[in-house]
Design a protein around this motif. Sequence first.
Motif, PDB file in Angstrom:
ATOM      1  N   ASP B  61     -10.409  81.631  71.336  1.00  0.00           N
ATOM      2  CA  ASP B  61     -11.523  80.897  70.734  1.00  0.00           C
ATOM      3  C   ASP B  61     -11.046  80.265  69.442  1.00  0.00           C
ATOM      4  O   ASP B  61     -10.294  80.881  68.696  1.00  0.00           O
ATOM      5  N   SER B  62     -11.488  79.032  69.195  1.00  0.00           N
ATOM      6  CA  SER B  62     -11.065  78.378  67.973  1.00  0.00           C
ATOM      7  C   SER B  62     -12.231  77.670  67.304  1.00  0.00           C
ATOM      8  O   SER B  62     -13.000  76.967  67.951  1.00  0.00           O
ATOM      9  N   ALA B  63     -12.330  77.865  65.988  1.00  0.00           N
ATOM     10  CA  ALA B  63     -13.360  77.173  65.214  1.00  0.00           C
ATOM     11  C   ALA B  63     -12.863  75.801  64.776  1.00  0.00           C
ATOM     12  O   ALA B  63     -13.591  75.039  64.153  1.00  0.00           O
ATOM     13  N   ASP B  64     -11.599  75.487  65.103  1.00  0.00           N
ATOM     14  CA  ASP B  64     -11.031  74.191  64.721  1.00  0.00           C
ATOM     15  C   ASP B  64     -11.274  73.103  65.764  1.00  0.00           C
ATOM     16  O   ASP B  64     -10.738  72.007  65.660  1.00  0.00           O
ATOM     17  N   ILE B  65     -12.044  73.452  66.792  1.00  0.00           N
ATOM     18  CA  ILE B  65     -12.454  72.435  67.760  1.00  0.00           C
ATOM     19  C   ILE B  65     -13.936  72.180  67.494  1.00  0.00           C
ATOM     20  O   ILE B  65     -14.733  73.114  67.492  1.00  0.00           O
ATOM     21  N   VAL B  66     -14.257  70.938  67.252  1.00  0.00           N
ATOM     22  CA  VAL B  66     -15.652  70.608  66.967  1.00  0.00           C
ATOM     23  C   VAL B  66     -16.218  69.802  68.125  1.00  0.00           C
ATOM     24  O   VAL B  66     -15.717  68.721  68.442  1.00  0.00           O
ATOM     25  N   MET B  67     -17.227  70.371  68.770  1.00  0.00           N
ATOM     26  CA  MET B  67     -17.870  69.669  69.875  1.00  0.00           C
ATOM     27  C   MET B  67     -19.199  69.114  69.396  1.00  0.00           C
ATOM     28  O   MET B  67     -19.975  69.814  68.754  1.00  0.00           O
ATOM     29  N   THR B  68     -19.433  67.856  69.719  1.00  0.00           N
ATOM     30  CA  THR B  68     -20.715  67.233  69.398  1.00  0.00           C
ATOM     31  C   THR B  68     -21.435  66.965  70.709  1.00  0.00           C
ATOM     32  O   THR B  68     -20.924  66.255  71.572  1.00  0.00           O
ATOM     33  N   ALA B  69     -22.605  67.569  70.849  1.00  0.00           N
ATOM     34  CA  ALA B  69     -23.394  67.389  72.071  1.00  0.00           C
ATOM     35  C   ALA B  69     -24.830  67.760  71.736  1.00  0.00           C
ATOM     36  O   ALA B  69     -25.074  68.529  70.801  1.00  0.00           O
ATOM     37  N   PRO B  70     -25.789  67.226  72.477  1.00  0.00           N
ATOM     38  CA  PRO B  70     -27.184  67.572  72.176  1.00  0.00           C
ATOM     39  C   PRO B  70     -27.485  69.025  72.538  1.00  0.00           C
ATOM     40  O   PRO B  70     -26.841  69.589  73.416  1.00  0.00           O
ATOM     41  N   GLU B  71     -28.454  69.627  71.831  1.00  0.00           N
ATOM     42  CA  GLU B  71     -28.925  70.982  72.179  1.00  0.00           C
ATOM     43  C   GLU B  71     -29.657  70.932  73.511  1.00  0.00           C
ATOM     44  O   GLU B  71     -29.523  71.803  74.350  1.00  0.00           O
ATOM     45  N   ILE B  72     -30.461  69.884  73.630  1.00  0.00           N
ATOM     46  CA  ILE B  72     -31.282  69.712  74.834  1.00  0.00           C
ATOM     47  C   ILE B  72     -31.014  68.332  75.401  1.00  0.00           C
ATOM     48  O   ILE B  72     -31.065  67.340  74.682  1.00  0.00           O
ATOM     49  N   ALA B  73     -30.685  68.291  76.698  1.00  0.00           N
ATOM     50  CA  ALA B  73     -30.491  67.010  77.373  1.00  0.00           C
ATOM     51  C   ALA B  73     -31.676  66.805  78.298  1.00  0.00           C
ATOM     52  O   ALA B  73     -31.894  67.595  79.204  1.00  0.00           O
ATOM     53  N   GLU B  74     -32.450  65.758  78.037  1.00  0.00           N
ATOM     54  CA  GLU B  74     -33.611  65.530  78.879  1.00  0.00           C
ATOM     55  C   GLU B  74     -33.184  65.138  80.277  1.00  0.00           C
ATOM     56  O   GLU B  74     -33.764  65.539  81.261  1.00  0.00           O
ATOM     57  N   ASN B  75     -32.124  64.330  80.348  1.00  0.00           N
ATOM     58  CA  ASN B  75     -31.632  63.857  81.629  1.00  0.00           C
ATOM     59  C   ASN B  75     -30.195  64.331  81.814  1.00  0.00           C
ATOM     60  O   ASN B  75     -29.289  63.846  81.144  1.00  0.00           O
ATOM     61  N   GLY B  76     -29.991  65.283  82.717  1.00  0.00           N
ATOM     62  CA  GLY B  76     -28.652  65.841  82.940  1.00  0.00           C
ATOM     63  C   GLY B  76     -27.655  64.852  83.516  1.00  0.00           C
ATOM     64  O   GLY B  76     -26.460  65.122  83.531  1.00  0.00           O
ATOM     65  N   ALA B  77     -28.139  63.691  83.989  1.00  0.00           N
ATOM     66  CA  ALA B  77     -27.226  62.716  84.604  1.00  0.00           C
ATOM     67  C   ALA B  77     -26.380  61.991  83.565  1.00  0.00           C
ATOM     68  O   ALA B  77     -25.325  61.454  83.894  1.00  0.00           O
ATOM     69  N   VAL B  78     -26.845  61.949  82.328  1.00  0.00           N
ATOM     70  CA  VAL B  78     -26.103  61.246  81.273  1.00  0.00           C
ATOM     71  C   VAL B  78     -26.195  62.056  79.986  1.00  0.00           C
ATOM     72  O   VAL B  78     -27.181  61.979  79.268  1.00  0.00           O
ATOM     73  N   VAL B  79     -25.174  62.855  79.729  1.00  0.00           N
ATOM     74  CA  VAL B  79     -25.185  63.691  78.534  1.00  0.00           C
ATOM     75  C   VAL B  79     -23.961  63.338  77.692  1.00  0.00           C
ATOM     76  O   VAL B  79     -22.821  63.532  78.119  1.00  0.00           O
ATOM     77  N   PRO B  80     -24.184  62.791  76.484  1.00  0.00           N
ATOM     78  CA  PRO B  80     -23.037  62.448  75.643  1.00  0.00           C
ATOM     79  C   PRO B  80     -22.343  63.714  75.110  1.00  0.00           C
ATOM     80  O   PRO B  80     -23.011  64.617  74.612  1.00  0.00           O
ATOM     81  N   VAL B  81     -21.039  63.764  75.263  1.00  0.00           N
ATOM     82  CA  VAL B  81     -20.275  64.874  74.691  1.00  0.00           C
ATOM     83  C   VAL B  81     -19.068  64.288  73.958  1.00  0.00           C
ATOM     84  O   VAL B  81     -18.475  63.313  74.402  1.00  0.00           O
ATOM     85  N   ALA B  82     -18.731  64.894  72.822  1.00  0.00           N
ATOM     86  CA  ALA B  82     -17.574  64.453  72.061  1.00  0.00           C
ATOM     87  C   ALA B  82     -16.861  65.679  71.539  1.00  0.00           C
ATOM     88  O   ALA B  82     -17.488  66.719  71.303  1.00  0.00           O
ATOM     89  N   ALA B  83     -15.557  65.573  71.372  1.00  0.00           N
ATOM     90  CA  ALA B  83     -14.798  66.686  70.829  1.00  0.00           C
ATOM     91  C   ALA B  83     -13.732  66.171  69.878  1.00  0.00           C
ATOM     92  O   ALA B  83     -13.109  65.146  70.117  1.00  0.00           O
ATOM     93  N   VAL B  84     -13.576  66.900  68.773  1.00  0.00           N
ATOM     94  CA  VAL B  84     -12.521  66.614  67.808  1.00  0.00           C
ATOM     95  C   VAL B  84     -11.724  67.898  67.633  1.00  0.00           C
ATOM     96  O   VAL B  84     -12.311  68.965  67.435  1.00  0.00           O
ATOM     97  N   SER B  85     -10.415  67.803  67.726  1.00  0.00           N
ATOM     98  CA  SER B  85      -9.575  68.972  67.503  1.00  0.00           C
ATOM     99  C   SER B  85      -8.899  68.844  66.148  1.00  0.00           C
ATOM    100  O   SER B  85      -8.296  67.820  65.846  1.00  0.00           O
ATOM    101  N   LYS B  86      -9.021  69.902  65.328  1.00  0.00           N
ATOM    102  CA  LYS B  86      -8.337  69.901  64.034  1.00  0.00           C
ATOM    103  C   LYS B  86      -7.063  70.721  64.115  1.00  0.00           C
ATOM    104  O   LYS B  86      -6.456  71.045  63.099  1.00  0.00           O
ATOM    105  N   ILE B  87      -6.686  71.114  65.333  1.00  0.00           N
ATOM    106  CA  ILE B  87      -5.481  71.917  65.511  1.00  0.00           C
ATOM    107  C   ILE B  87      -4.267  70.982  65.514  1.00  0.00           C
ATOM    108  O   ILE B  87      -4.226  70.036  66.298  1.00  0.00           O
ATOM    109  N   PRO B  88      -3.293  71.215  64.627  1.00  0.00           N
ATOM    110  CA  PRO B  88      -2.124  70.325  64.606  1.00  0.00           C
ATOM    111  C   PRO B  88      -1.383  70.358  65.942  1.00  0.00           C
ATOM    112  O   PRO B  88      -1.311  71.403  66.593  1.00  0.00           O
TER     113      PRO B  88
END
Lengths: 103, 156
Positions: B61-88
Amino acid sequence: MADPMRIRAAVKDGGVNVKVLMAHEMETGQRKDSAGKPIPAHFIQHVSAMWQGKEVLSANWGPAIAKNPFLEFNFKGGKKGEKIQIIWTDNKGDKRTDEATIN
Amino acid sequence: MDQTRRDVLRASGGASLFAMLAAAGLLRSGPTLAADWNKKAFESKNIKDALEALGAGSPADSADIVMTAPEIAENGAVVPVAAVSKIPGTESIAFLIAKNPTALAASFNIPSGTEPSVSTRVKLAQTTDVHVLVKANGKYYMTKKEIKVTIGGCGG
């Protein structure tokens, strides 16, 4: 032949921000048609982004990517006026390449 | 990337596939080929099998990975997800969805010079944990977040 991609590439914070919208059904293979027959899977499997002959991103996708896929990433080194190409290939062997100018 | 090729090689022995892989090796500076697609990993039904097929074992498990995603997705067909890794030394970022029919959604290879940060949109069949797997310097790290879905994105 699938519809063209919409690609936006812009210099931002010293790098290049690339946003791509692809036109693709991204059929999962899980759904059935009105007659109850399974609809075969049809989805983009591979995406490659090229700049100056260098691959700046590649991706392997499964059918869980949403219909008309969106992709955003950032790379360093690109300058205004240079070209970037995006290439996708789907599981039926269809392929599409589109180009955009960095601005 | 090399790991994927090895897996493909192990999984089949086809001479034509071999030739394609050789070509992929020669074209290293050009675009990678769809032959790199890890069938076994993409067909895995759960996170554990997918991690195994990717050669990731049980990532830390790593706290250096930051995932951006909604808590609740009204429509499961289109859910924006993003990830940033701070691990060198981040080499790849993958999204895995625990309760989808197949777990692995996408795997992005990050060459040097490209920021370890990607955004896309995925389908979620139901409320589920979404995992982000990062490979950095040959080691694997993971983080996860639950996304609640009110309308599923799979099934008819």
